[in-house]
Scaffold this motif. Sequence first.
Motif, PDB file in Angstrom:
ATOM      1  N   SER A 262       0.822  -1.216   0.000  1.00  0.00           N
ATOM      2  CA  SER A 262       0.000   0.000   0.000  1.00  0.00           C
ATOM      3  C   SER A 262       0.852   1.260   0.000  1.00  0.00           C
ATOM      4  N   LYS A 263       2.158   1.117   0.244  1.00  0.00           N
ATOM      5  CA  LYS A 263       3.053   2.265   0.356  1.00  0.00           C
ATOM      6  C   LYS A 263       3.536   2.722  -1.022  1.00  0.00           C
ATOM      7  N   SER A 264       4.131   3.895  -1.051  1.00  0.00           N
ATOM      8  CA  SER A 264       4.724   4.398  -2.294  1.00  0.00           C
ATOM      9  C   SER A 264       5.867   3.482  -2.729  1.00  0.00           C
ATOM     10  N   PRO A 265       5.778   2.896  -3.929  1.00  0.00           N
ATOM     11  CA  PRO A 265       6.884   2.056  -4.396  1.00  0.00           C
ATOM     12  C   PRO A 265       8.205   2.816  -4.456  1.00  0.00           C
ATOM     13  N   THR A 266       8.148   4.079  -4.867  1.00  0.00           N
ATOM     14  CA  THR A 266       9.370   4.882  -4.919  1.00  0.00           C
ATOM     15  C   THR A 266       9.960   5.042  -3.528  1.00  0.00           C
ATOM     16  N   SER A 267       9.112   5.343  -2.551  1.00  0.00           N
ATOM     17  CA  SER A 267       9.590   5.488  -1.178  1.00  0.00           C
ATOM     18  C   SER A 267      10.235   4.201  -0.686  1.00  0.00           C
ATOM     19  N   LEU A 268       9.595   3.069  -0.929  1.00  0.00           N
ATOM     20  CA  LEU A 268      10.145   1.795  -0.469  1.00  0.00           C
ATOM     21  C   LEU A 268      11.528   1.546  -1.056  1.00  0.00           C
ATOM     22  N   ALA A 269      11.674   1.799  -2.349  1.00  0.00           N
ATOM     23  CA  ALA A 269      12.960   1.542  -3.005  1.00  0.00           C
ATOM     24  C   ALA A 269      14.037   2.489  -2.492  1.00  0.00           C
ATOM     25  N   VAL A 270      13.679   3.751  -2.289  1.00  0.00           N
ATOM     26  CA  VAL A 270      14.648   4.716  -1.781  1.00  0.00           C
ATOM     27  C   VAL A 270      15.053   4.370  -0.352  1.00  0.00           C
ATOM     28  N   VAL A 271      14.080   4.019   0.488  1.00  0.00           N
ATOM     29  CA  VAL A 271      14.373   3.722   1.892  1.00  0.00           C
ATOM     30  C   VAL A 271      15.252   2.485   2.018  1.00  0.00           C
ATOM     31  N   PHE A 272      15.001   1.485   1.219  1.00  0.00           N
ATOM     32  CA  PHE A 272      15.843   0.284   1.260  1.00  0.00           C
ATOM     33  C   PHE A 272      17.301   0.672   1.001  1.00  0.00           C
ATOM     34  N   ARG A 273      17.518   1.477  -0.018  1.00  0.00           N
ATOM     35  CA  ARG A 273      18.888   1.890  -0.343  1.00  0.00           C
ATOM     36  C   ARG A 273      19.441   2.861   0.699  1.00  0.00           C
ATOM     37  N   GLN A 274      18.614   3.778   1.166  1.00  0.00           N
ATOM     38  CA  GLN A 274      19.027   4.748   2.197  1.00  0.00           C
ATOM     39  C   GLN A 274      19.598   4.058   3.426  1.00  0.00           C
ATOM     40  N   LEU A 275      18.866   3.074   3.934  1.00  0.00           N
ATOM     41  CA  LEU A 275      19.287   2.425   5.173  1.00  0.00           C
ATOM     42  C   LEU A 275      20.460   1.473   4.944  1.00  0.00           C
ATOM     43  N   LYS A 276      20.523   0.859   3.784  1.00  0.00           N
ATOM     44  CA  LYS A 276      21.654  -0.024   3.484  1.00  0.00           C
ATOM     45  C   LYS A 276      22.937   0.783   3.316  1.00  0.00           C
ATOM     46  N   GLU A 277      22.883   1.835   2.506  1.00  0.00           N
ATOM     47  CA  GLU A 277      24.081   2.630   2.256  1.00  0.00           C
ATOM     48  C   GLU A 277      24.464   3.462   3.469  1.00  0.00           C
ATOM     49  N   GLY A 278      23.466   3.836   4.265  1.00  0.00           N
ATOM     50  CA  GLY A 278      23.723   4.677   5.421  1.00  0.00           C
ATOM     51  C   GLY A 278      24.488   3.988   6.534  1.00  0.00           C
ATOM     52  N   LYS A 279      24.540   2.670   6.507  1.00  0.00           N
ATOM     53  CA  LYS A 279      25.223   1.924   7.570  1.00  0.00           C
ATOM     54  C   LYS A 279      26.682   2.338   7.730  1.00  0.00           C
ATOM     55  N   THR A 280      27.323   2.685   6.652  1.00  0.00           N
ATOM     56  CA  THR A 280      28.766   2.943   6.695  1.00  0.00           C
ATOM     57  C   THR A 280      29.099   4.428   6.805  1.00  0.00           C
ATOM     58  N   LEU A 281      28.093   5.289   6.880  1.00  0.00           N
ATOM     59  CA  LEU A 281      28.327   6.731   6.914  1.00  0.00           C
ATOM     60  C   LEU A 281      28.415   7.257   8.342  1.00  0.00           C
ATOM     61  N   SER A 282      29.052   8.406   8.508  1.00  0.00           N
ATOM     62  CA  SER A 282      29.048   9.096   9.796  1.00  0.00           C
ATOM     63  C   SER A 282      27.671   9.728  10.034  1.00  0.00           C
ATOM     64  N   PHE A 283      27.424  10.169  11.264  1.00  0.00           N
ATOM     65  CA  PHE A 283      26.128  10.778  11.559  1.00  0.00           C
ATOM     66  C   PHE A 283      25.871  11.990  10.663  1.00  0.00           C
ATOM     67  N   LEU A 284      26.841  12.875  10.538  1.00  0.00           N
ATOM     68  CA  LEU A 284      26.625  14.082   9.739  1.00  0.00           C
ATOM     69  C   LEU A 284      26.469  13.750   8.259  1.00  0.00           C
ATOM     70  N   ALA A 285      27.185  12.760   7.779  1.00  0.00           N
ATOM     71  CA  ALA A 285      27.015  12.347   6.384  1.00  0.00           C
ATOM     72  C   ALA A 285      25.612  11.783   6.161  1.00  0.00           C
ATOM     73  N   ARG A 286      25.084  11.100   7.150  1.00  0.00           N
ATOM     74  CA  ARG A 286      23.711  10.593   7.040  1.00  0.00           C
ATOM     75  C   ARG A 286      22.709  11.740   6.996  1.00  0.00           C
ATOM     76  N   MET A 287      22.948  12.779   7.798  1.00  0.00           N
ATOM     77  CA  MET A 287      22.041  13.932   7.782  1.00  0.00           C
ATOM     78  C   MET A 287      22.107  14.657   6.435  1.00  0.00           C
ATOM     79  N   LYS A 288      23.287  14.733   5.867  1.00  0.00           N
ATOM     80  CA  LYS A 288      23.425  15.353   4.544  1.00  0.00           C
ATOM     81  C   LYS A 288      22.688  14.527   3.491  1.00  0.00           C
ATOM     82  N   LEU A 289      22.790  13.201   3.618  1.00  0.00           N
ATOM     83  CA  LEU A 289      22.064  12.318   2.704  1.00  0.00           C
ATOM     84  C   LEU A 289      20.561  12.550   2.834  1.00  0.00           C
ATOM     85  N   GLU A 290      20.076  12.658   4.057  1.00  0.00           N
ATOM     86  CA  GLU A 290      18.638  12.861   4.263  1.00  0.00           C
ATOM     87  C   GLU A 290      18.170  14.184   3.653  1.00  0.00           C
ATOM     88  N   PHE A 291      18.972  15.225   3.780  1.00  0.00           N
ATOM     89  CA  PHE A 291      18.575  16.494   3.163  1.00  0.00           C
ATOM     90  C   PHE A 291      18.502  16.357   1.644  1.00  0.00           C
TER      91      PHE A 291
END
Length: 351
Positions: A262-291
Motif C-alpha cells: 500500500s506504500k509508495s513504491p518509490t519510497s520503499l525503493a529509496v528507503v531500502f537503499r538509504q538504510l543499506k548505504e547509510g550503515k557505513t556513513l558518519s552521523f553528519l554524512a547521514r544527515m546530509k544524505l537525508e537532506f
Amino acid sequence: MTNTNDLLSKVQGGIGWITLNRPKALNALSLDMIRNLTQLLKEWETNSSVNAIVIQGAGDKAFCAGGDVRAVYDAKKSGDLETCDAFFREEYTLNAHIHSYPKPYVALLDGIAMGGGLGVSVNGSHRIVTERALLAMPETGIGFFPDVGATTFLNNVPGAVGLYLGLSGTHLKAEDALWAGLATHFLSSTCLSSFKKDLEQGKPLEDTLTAYCREPQEKGFLEHHSDVIDMHFSKSSLKEIIESLATDPSPFAQNTYNTLTSKSPTSLAVVFRQLKEGKTLSFLARMKLEFRLSQHFVKGHDFMEGIRAVLVDKDRLPRWKPPRLQDLSDRDIDTYFAQLNERELEFGRPA
C-alpha cells in the motif's frame, strides 16, 4: 517563562523546560518552532544555570506528531521552493545539534511521537516513554522517507528490525521503543507529574530517574516477532523481501505484505537503499544524505500525492507514480541520491 505561542520555555530547578504548544495540531513542528527551539538550545548550551533540558508536548494526546509537512505541501503548491529548502535544512540542523548536545536532553514521550517528533526526541540523550506512548516513522505512507536522523537510529535497532520499521511505518508502544533503543526509560504516566515536580524543585536528574523509572511488565510486539522480521527483512533486495512475505502464509507476513504494497513504491525503493548505504556513513554524512533525499522527494510526484491523500483531501487513496515496484529502474532511484552541489546541507558548527 518565555512564550512564543507555539513554544513555551522556562528555567526552573536547573532545568531548561520546553513545551511544544500546538495541541490542536498534535504539536506538529512548524518552521517557526524549529527556529525558536534552535535558538533556545544555543542559549542554554552556555547558560551555567541550565544543567539539563526537558522537552514535552502540550495537551493529553501527543508529544509531537511530526513536522508540519502540510505547510511544505502548501509552499510547493504556491511555488515557494525556498520554504521547502529552509524547513528541512533547519530541521535537520536542529536534529544534529540535539544529537551532539553537551547537556542531558530529556524528552517526555507521553502520547503520539512520530516523524519529526522523533527527530527532537530520539536524537537526545534521554527518551522517557509512558504506557501512552506511540512511536512511528510512517513516511512511506505519504510518499516520503524516514528522515530527522532515522538513517542513524533505525540502523541502531537490532537485526533487520530497523529496516522493517522504516519500510512499514509500524506503530510502536513503549515496550517496543525500549527494546529497539528508541527509548531509554519507562515511566508510568501516573508518576509523570510528580517526576516533573521533583525536577522543578532541583532534585538531580539521574537520582530522579532512578526513583521513578521502572522496567515494563511485558514484552512488546517487536521482541516477540524479531526472529521472523529478521528472516524476511535480511534479504539482499527489496524484491526478495516482498516475495518472501508473499509466500509466507502466517498472519504477520501477510499483514506486512499488505502494508508494504500500500506504500509508495518509490519510497520503499529509496528507503531500502538509504538504510543499506547509510550503515557505513558518519552521523553528519547521514544527515546530509537525508537532506538530499528530502529535496528530491519534494520535487517528485509521490510526496505531493501522499500529502494530498492523507492530509488534504483525506481520501487515503494515493495514486502513486509509478504504481508498482517493478516499474522502477535503478536509474529512477539514482536521481534521489544525486548531489545538490551548492545546495548541499552544511554544518557550521560541530554536531
